[in-house]
Design a protein around this motif. Structure first.
Motif, PDB file in Angstrom:
ATOM      1  N   ARG A  69       0.939  -0.976   0.149  1.00 34.62           N
ATOM      2  CA  ARG A  69      -0.642  -0.152  -0.397  1.00 34.62           C
ATOM      3  C   ARG A  69       0.535   1.366  -0.262  1.00 34.62           C
ATOM      4  O   ARG A  69       0.580   2.294  -0.994  1.00 34.62           O
ATOM      5  CB  ARG A  69      -0.668   0.074   1.273  1.00 34.62           C
ATOM      6  N   TYR A  70       1.708   1.039   1.041  1.00 37.87           N
ATOM      7  CA  TYR A  70       2.844   2.696   1.107  1.00 37.87           C
ATOM      8  C   TYR A  70       3.293   2.248  -0.293  1.00 37.87           C
ATOM      9  O   TYR A  70       3.766   3.689  -0.769  1.00 37.87           O
ATOM     10  CB  TYR A  70       3.788   2.076   2.119  1.00 37.87           C
ATOM     11  N   GLU A  71       4.120   1.689  -0.856  1.00 36.30           N
ATOM     12  CA  GLU A  71       4.713   1.222  -2.109  1.00 36.30           C
ATOM     13  C   GLU A  71       4.078   2.528  -3.514  1.00 36.30           C
ATOM     14  O   GLU A  71       4.310   2.645  -4.143  1.00 36.30           O
ATOM     15  CB  GLU A  71       5.690   0.674  -2.935  1.00 36.30           C
ATOM     16  N   THR A  72       2.208   1.604  -3.459  1.00 34.69           N
ATOM     17  CA  THR A  72       1.271   2.612  -4.430  1.00 34.69           C
ATOM     18  C   THR A  72       1.706   3.524  -4.335  1.00 34.69           C
ATOM     19  O   THR A  72       1.433   4.158  -4.832  1.00 34.69           O
ATOM     20  CB  THR A  72       0.596   0.902  -4.211  1.00 34.69           C
ATOM     21  N   LEU A  73       1.078   3.924  -2.593  1.00 34.88           N
ATOM     22  CA  LEU A  73       1.200   5.547  -2.886  1.00 34.88           C
ATOM     23  C   LEU A  73       2.105   6.231  -3.250  1.00 34.88           C
ATOM     24  O   LEU A  73       1.943   7.743  -3.434  1.00 34.88           O
ATOM     25  CB  LEU A  73       0.752   5.994  -1.323  1.00 34.88           C
ATOM     26  N   ASN A  74       3.153   5.871  -2.484  1.00 30.46           N
ATOM     27  CA  ASN A  74       4.357   6.668  -3.018  1.00 30.46           C
ATOM     28  C   ASN A  74       4.514   6.492  -4.129  1.00 30.46           C
ATOM     29  O   ASN A  74       4.887   7.802  -5.517  1.00 30.46           O
ATOM     30  CB  ASN A  74       6.069   5.805  -2.945  1.00 30.46           C
ATOM     31  N   TYR A  75       4.027   6.053  -5.603  1.00 29.30           N
ATOM     32  CA  TYR A  75       4.388   5.694  -6.964  1.00 29.30           C
ATOM     33  C   TYR A  75       3.272   6.908  -7.713  1.00 29.30           C
ATOM     34  O   TYR A  75       3.169   7.149  -8.952  1.00 29.30           O
ATOM     35  CB  TYR A  75       3.878   3.867  -7.409  1.00 29.30           C
ATOM     36  N   ARG A  76       2.167   6.055  -6.953  1.00 27.15           N
ATOM     37  CA  ARG A  76       1.118   7.444  -7.634  1.00 27.15           C
ATOM     38  C   ARG A  76       1.474   9.224  -7.049  1.00 27.15           C
ATOM     39  O   ARG A  76       1.176   9.925  -7.946  1.00 27.15           O
ATOM     40  CB  ARG A  76      -0.264   7.180  -6.799  1.00 27.15           C
ATOM     41  N   ARG A  77       2.299   9.471  -6.239  1.00 27.47           N
ATOM     42  CA  ARG A  77       2.741  10.594  -6.235  1.00 27.47           C
ATOM     43  C   ARG A  77       3.906  10.752  -7.285  1.00 27.47           C
ATOM     44  O   ARG A  77       3.250  12.381  -7.392  1.00 27.47           O
ATOM     45  CB  ARG A  77       2.655  10.906  -4.235  1.00 27.47           C
ATOM     46  N   ARG A  78       4.348   9.962  -7.312  1.00 27.49           N
ATOM     47  CA  ARG A  78       5.505  10.036  -8.352  1.00 27.49           C
ATOM     48  C   ARG A  78       4.591  10.446  -9.689  1.00 27.49           C
ATOM     49  O   ARG A  78       5.005  11.470 -10.568  1.00 27.49           O
ATOM     50  CB  ARG A  78       7.119   9.145  -8.614  1.00 27.49           C
ATOM     51  N   LEU A  79       3.662   9.579  -9.926  1.00 25.53           N
ATOM     52  CA  LEU A  79       3.049   9.766 -10.887  1.00 25.53           C
ATOM     53  C   LEU A  79       2.375  10.863 -10.978  1.00 25.53           C
ATOM     54  O   LEU A  79       2.347  11.834 -11.754  1.00 25.53           O
ATOM     55  CB  LEU A  79       2.028   8.543 -11.319  1.00 25.53           C
ATOM     56  N   GLN A  80       1.450  11.507 -10.322  1.00 22.64           N
ATOM     57  CA  GLN A  80       0.891  12.493 -10.071  1.00 22.64           C
ATOM     58  C   GLN A  80       1.869  14.217 -10.354  1.00 22.64           C
ATOM     59  O   GLN A  80       1.491  14.990 -10.619  1.00 22.64           O
ATOM     60  CB  GLN A  80       0.040  12.741  -8.957  1.00 22.64           C
ATOM     61  N   ARG A  81       3.034  13.889  -9.299  1.00 22.43           N
ATOM     62  CA  ARG A  81       3.814  15.231  -9.879  1.00 22.43           C
ATOM     63  C   ARG A  81       4.509  15.484 -11.075  1.00 22.43           C
ATOM     64  O   ARG A  81       4.631  16.378 -12.432  1.00 22.43           O
ATOM     65  CB  ARG A  81       5.357  14.827  -9.190  1.00 22.43           C
ATOM     66  N   ASP A  82       4.012  14.086 -12.019  1.00 13.99           N
ATOM     67  CA  ASP A  82       4.462  14.446 -13.662  1.00 13.99           C
ATOM     68  C   ASP A  82       3.246  14.448 -14.319  1.00 13.99           C
ATOM     69  O   ASP A  82       3.249  14.022 -16.034  1.00 13.99           O
ATOM     70  CB  ASP A  82       4.176  12.536 -14.141  1.00 13.99           C
TER      71      ASP A  82
END
Length: 178
Positions: A69-82
């Motif tokens: 869950r934490y890793e998925t949220l981190n990945y989503r944040r990276r995508l959102q920044r992009d």
């Protein structure tokens, strides 16, 4: 905390037996987004690095899903920044909670969906994969394949309805065997 051969074997067994559930969980938190394989790989690395801290006999699934869950949220944040558009975080939390609450149902649904996807005509499967395994919008995807967004929207609606019906019928058949 242990690094005995028995601990090692049990950990590897738990890790490998939970791969499809972890993948399904990650995919459920990344609807329509690419990257589930990358996130799963990151989760596996973290689980492996923390293996000595895992106590055999405790709830591996809960521990692994929390990390996923934490890793998925981190990945989503990276995508959102992009600049990639994301679902509402509260909706993601609700989806994660439902998956954690009823994992066996979600796994059966994912298996049924995979079977139904395999049964699609190649051009229909390509449309589904091209649209939902890509981070691009429907308009961008339509331009890339040379079709109208409206036409694709209708085709995707029909395909989703067909897939939903297929999945539901597979689940009914599976339930009748139990």
């Amino acid at each position: 905390m242990s690094s005995s051969p028995e601990h090692f074997r049990e950990f590897v067994s738990l890790l490998t037996s939970h791969q499809s559930a972890l993948r399904g969980f990650i995919v459920s938190l990344l609807p329509g987004l690419p990257g589930a394989s990358d996130v799963l790989q990151d989760v596996n690395v973290i689980l492996w690095e923390k293996r000595a801290a895992f106590e055999i006999g405790s709830n591996f699934r809960a521990w692994a899903f929390k990390i996923a869950r934490y890793e998925t949220l981190n990945y989503r944040r990276r995508l959102q920044r992009d600049g990639v558009e994301m679902l509402n975080p509260e909706l993601i939390d609700l989806m994660a909670a439902e998956y954690e609450r009823r994992p066996e149902l979600t796994e059966r649904r994912l298996e049924a969906l995979q079977h139904c996807l395999e049964g699609l005509q190649p051009q229909h499967r390509e449309l589904i994969e091209g649209r939902y395994m890509s981070a691009s919008s429907l308009v961008d995807y339509a331009a890339r394949v040379g079709r109208s967004a409206g036409g694709l929207r209708v085709a995707l609606h029909r395909l989703r309805a067909s897939l939903r019906k297929c999945v539901e019928s597979k689940l009914v058949v599976a339930e009748s065997r139990v």
